[in-house]
Design a protein around this motif. Structure first.
Motif, PDB file in Angstrom:
ATOM      1  N   VAL A  29       0.890  -1.153   0.000  1.00  0.00           N
ATOM      2  CA  VAL A  29       0.000   0.000   0.000  1.00  0.00           C
ATOM      3  C   VAL A  29       0.934   1.209   0.000  1.00  0.00           C
ATOM      4  O   VAL A  29       1.529   1.560   1.015  1.00  0.00           O
ATOM      5  N   TYR A  30       1.075   1.811  -1.160  1.00  0.00           N
ATOM      6  CA  TYR A  30       2.100   2.818  -1.421  1.00  0.00           C
ATOM      7  C   TYR A  30       1.476   4.201  -1.525  1.00  0.00           C
ATOM      8  O   TYR A  30       0.531   4.410  -2.302  1.00  0.00           O
ATOM      9  N   VAL A  31       2.021   5.150  -0.763  1.00  0.00           N
ATOM     10  CA  VAL A  31       1.572   6.543  -0.812  1.00  0.00           C
ATOM     11  C   VAL A  31       2.762   7.412  -1.197  1.00  0.00           C
ATOM     12  O   VAL A  31       3.831   7.333  -0.573  1.00  0.00           O
ATOM     13  N   ALA A  32       2.584   8.240  -2.224  1.00  0.00           N
ATOM     14  CA  ALA A  32       3.629   9.157  -2.679  1.00  0.00           C
ATOM     15  C   ALA A  32       3.263  10.578  -2.268  1.00  0.00           C
ATOM     16  O   ALA A  32       2.175  11.067  -2.604  1.00  0.00           O
ATOM     17  N   LEU A  33       4.169  11.232  -1.549  1.00  0.00           N
ATOM     18  CA  LEU A  33       4.000  12.612  -1.105  1.00  0.00           C
ATOM     19  C   LEU A  33       5.072  13.472  -1.780  1.00  0.00           C
ATOM     20  O   LEU A  33       6.155  12.986  -2.087  1.00  0.00           O
ATOM     21  N   GLY A  34       4.787  14.755  -1.979  1.00  0.00           N
ATOM     22  CA  GLY A  34       5.847  15.596  -2.503  1.00  0.00           C
ATOM     23  C   GLY A  34       5.390  16.789  -3.305  1.00  0.00           C
ATOM     24  O   GLY A  34       4.199  17.117  -3.373  1.00  0.00           O
ATOM     25  N   ASP A  35       6.376  17.437  -3.931  1.00  0.00           N
ATOM     26  CA  ASP A  35       6.160  18.667  -4.682  1.00  0.00           C
ATOM     27  C   ASP A  35       6.283  18.396  -6.183  1.00  0.00           C
ATOM     28  O   ASP A  35       6.166  17.255  -6.630  1.00  0.00           O
ATOM     29  N   SER A  36       6.545  19.450  -6.968  1.00  0.00           N
ATOM     30  CA  SER A  36       6.553  19.295  -8.423  1.00  0.00           C
ATOM     31  C   SER A  36       7.690  18.430  -8.933  1.00  0.00           C
ATOM     32  O   SER A  36       7.589  17.847 -10.018  1.00  0.00           O
ATOM     33  N   ALA A  37       8.792  18.329  -8.187  1.00  0.00           N
ATOM     34  CA  ALA A  37       9.874  17.438  -8.603  1.00  0.00           C
ATOM     35  C   ALA A  37       9.398  15.996  -8.629  1.00  0.00           C
ATOM     36  O   ALA A  37       9.935  15.162  -9.370  1.00  0.00           O
ATOM     37  N   ALA A  61       6.726   7.947  -9.124  1.00  0.00           N
ATOM     38  CA  ALA A  61       5.919   7.190  -8.168  1.00  0.00           C
ATOM     39  C   ALA A  61       4.970   6.234  -8.884  1.00  0.00           C
ATOM     40  O   ALA A  61       4.825   5.065  -8.487  1.00  0.00           O
ATOM     41  N   HIS A  62       4.292   6.713  -9.941  1.00  0.00           N
ATOM     42  CA  HIS A  62       3.417   5.827 -10.707  1.00  0.00           C
ATOM     43  C   HIS A  62       4.196   4.656 -11.300  1.00  0.00           C
ATOM     44  O   HIS A  62       3.741   3.497 -11.248  1.00  0.00           O
ATOM     45  N   LEU A  63       5.359   4.947 -11.864  1.00  0.00           N
ATOM     46  CA  LEU A  63       6.158   3.887 -12.489  1.00  0.00           C
ATOM     47  C   LEU A  63       6.700   2.916 -11.448  1.00  0.00           C
ATOM     48  O   LEU A  63       6.773   1.703 -11.700  1.00  0.00           O
ATOM     49  N   THR A  64       7.058   3.426 -10.281  1.00  0.00           N
ATOM     50  CA  THR A  64       7.509   2.553  -9.198  1.00  0.00           C
ATOM     51  C   THR A  64       6.386   1.660  -8.716  1.00  0.00           C
ATOM     52  O   THR A  64       6.579   0.458  -8.476  1.00  0.00           O
ATOM     53  N   ALA A  65       5.197   2.228  -8.561  1.00  0.00           N
ATOM     54  CA  ALA A  65       4.039   1.442  -8.117  1.00  0.00           C
ATOM     55  C   ALA A  65       3.779   0.279  -9.071  1.00  0.00           C
ATOM     56  O   ALA A  65       3.485  -0.853  -8.646  1.00  0.00           O
ATOM     57  N   GLN A  66       3.892   0.553 -10.367  1.00  0.00           N
ATOM     58  CA  GLN A  66       3.714  -0.512 -11.354  1.00  0.00           C
ATOM     59  C   GLN A  66       4.816  -1.559 -11.233  1.00  0.00           C
ATOM     60  O   GLN A  66       4.553  -2.768 -11.283  1.00  0.00           O
ATOM     61  N   VAL A 277      14.351   4.586  -7.598  1.00  0.00           N
ATOM     62  CA  VAL A 277      13.436   4.473  -6.465  1.00  0.00           C
ATOM     63  C   VAL A 277      12.980   3.025  -6.288  1.00  0.00           C
ATOM     64  O   VAL A 277      12.923   2.508  -5.154  1.00  0.00           O
ATOM     65  N   THR A 278      12.675   2.353  -7.400  1.00  0.00           N
ATOM     66  CA  THR A 278      12.247   0.957  -7.313  1.00  0.00           C
ATOM     67  C   THR A 278      13.324   0.080  -6.672  1.00  0.00           C
ATOM     68  O   THR A 278      13.035  -0.773  -5.805  1.00  0.00           O
ATOM     69  N   ALA A 279      14.566   0.278  -7.095  1.00  0.00           N
ATOM     70  CA  ALA A 279      15.660  -0.495  -6.500  1.00  0.00           C
ATOM     71  C   ALA A 279      15.781  -0.232  -5.011  1.00  0.00           C
ATOM     72  O   ALA A 279      15.994  -1.151  -4.213  1.00  0.00           O
ATOM     73  N   ALA A 280      15.630   1.046  -4.618  1.00  0.00           N
ATOM     74  CA  ALA A 280      15.767   1.397  -3.207  1.00  0.00           C
ATOM     75  C   ALA A 280      14.668   0.793  -2.346  1.00  0.00           C
ATOM     76  O   ALA A 280      14.933   0.190  -1.301  1.00  0.00           O
ATOM     77  N   VAL A 281      13.428   0.929  -2.786  1.00  0.00           N
ATOM     78  CA  VAL A 281      12.321   0.433  -1.965  1.00  0.00           C
ATOM     79  C   VAL A 281      12.225  -1.079  -1.995  1.00  0.00           C
ATOM     80  O   VAL A 281      11.606  -1.687  -1.118  1.00  0.00           O
ATOM     81  N   SER A 282      12.870  -1.702  -3.006  1.00  0.00           N
ATOM     82  CA  SER A 282      12.879  -3.164  -3.083  1.00  0.00           C
ATOM     83  C   SER A 282      14.066  -3.770  -2.352  1.00  0.00           C
ATOM     84  O   SER A 282      14.202  -4.990  -2.278  1.00  0.00           O
ATOM     85  N   GLY A 283      14.956  -2.901  -1.854  1.00  0.00           N
ATOM     86  CA  GLY A 283      16.113  -3.395  -1.125  1.00  0.00           C
ATOM     87  C   GLY A 283      17.169  -3.982  -2.011  1.00  0.00           C
ATOM     88  O   GLY A 283      18.004  -4.771  -1.544  1.00  0.00           O
TER      89      GLY A 283
END
Length: 284
Positions: A29-37, A61-66, A277-283
């Motif tokens: 259950v992934y939530v992405a927070l942030g600004d225009s970057a 974030a969308h691409l990571t979620a996928q 980001v995907t590599a980081a959150v996947s360890g």
């Protein structure tokens, strides 16, 4: 700041890891927070219903979620957001949005947050340093930020530290099961810049580069202090800054050559950031 961002985006449209080792689980259950970057203004396609946030369905974030097969994904990133908008409704030119932290829940398992640049005026800072004429006709901007012998941009950066630490704690309080990752900002200028391709003179380009490096170090330090992960986008984006060619760059210059806001990630940048980001959150 929001109106200014709206005007810049409209003009552009017309112009055309310190990372905790953890395995990403199925059913995130992934939530992405942030600004225009993070939101991806003008990167196709911009999503409803929050058009005032200039949010792309192809941001990292969308691409990571996928990529991780998230079971639930909530992207509340929004152009113009600062840390206040984590807690209070954010007004945009096209409507008012709920506080971003409202997207969190007890079952949230993953959070990325890229925030802070607007607190210290990053967009205005870079725009102030645009200079169509070289010295001695054009004036350097970097000395405008030295007040009483202190670099006011770094003072503002340091003043943000406790707010970021508190934000990490508040995210954890609302989402106690979540792995939290602070995302840093990309490389916006190479050494010495590339005037006139990007109209920022050498001394100002080096100043922008140094201050953004300091800002990213601050983010990494506060993430470590709060016990959450940090994802470095500065290092992988080196050599893909606005001074590089249109087929190489991940960040667009002041006059974009592909759909993106000035000095913001383009679609290529978002794809590459999603890989990081995907590599980081996947360890990995």
């Amino acid at each position: 700041m929001v109106r200014r961002m709206f005007a810049v985006l409209a003009a552009a449209a017309l112009a055309f890891a310190i990372v905790p080792r953890a395995e990403a689980a199925q059913g995130e259950v992934y939530v992405a927070l942030g600004d225009s970057a993070a939101s991806g203004p003008l990167v196709p396609d911009q999503v409803l219903p929050d058009l005032g946030c200039w949010r792309s369905d192809h941001n990292y974030a969308h691409l990571t979620a996928q990529a991780i097969g998230a079971a639930t994904f909530r992207d509340v990133t929004c152009s113009g957001a600062d840390t206040t908008d984590m807690y209070q409704p954010q007004r945009t030119d096209l409507g008012t949005l709920p506080p971003q932290l409202d997207a969190l829940s007890q079952d949230t398992t993953l959070v990325t947050v890229q925030i802070g640049a607007n607190d210290v005026g990053l967009t205005g800072f870079i725009e102030d340093c645009l200079n169509l004429l070289p010295p001695p006709v054009g004036d350097a901007c970097n000395d405008d930020y030295v007040v009483n012998g202190q670099d006011s941009w770094r003072v503002a950066t340091d003043a943000l530290r406790p707010r970021l630490t508190a934000l990490a704690g508040d995210i954890h309080a609302r989402a106690p099961q979540a792995r939290i990752f602070v995302v840093g900002y990309a490389t916006y200028a190479p050494p010495n810049g590339c005037w006139p391709r990007v109209p920022i003179i050498r001394s100002d380009a080096n100043y922008i580069r140094a201050t953004l490096q300091y800002f990213n170090r601050m983010l990494a330090e506060q993430a470590a202090s709060a016990g959450v992960g940090f994802i470095d986008l500065q290092t992988p984006s080196t050599g893909h800054d606005p001074c590089t060619g249109s087929g190489t760059r991940w960040i667009e210059p002041y006059i974009p050559a592909s759909p993106a806001a000035p000095f913001h990630p383009n679609a290529r940048g978002m794809r590459n950031f999603a890989t990081v980001v995907t590599a980081a959150v996947s360890g990995v």
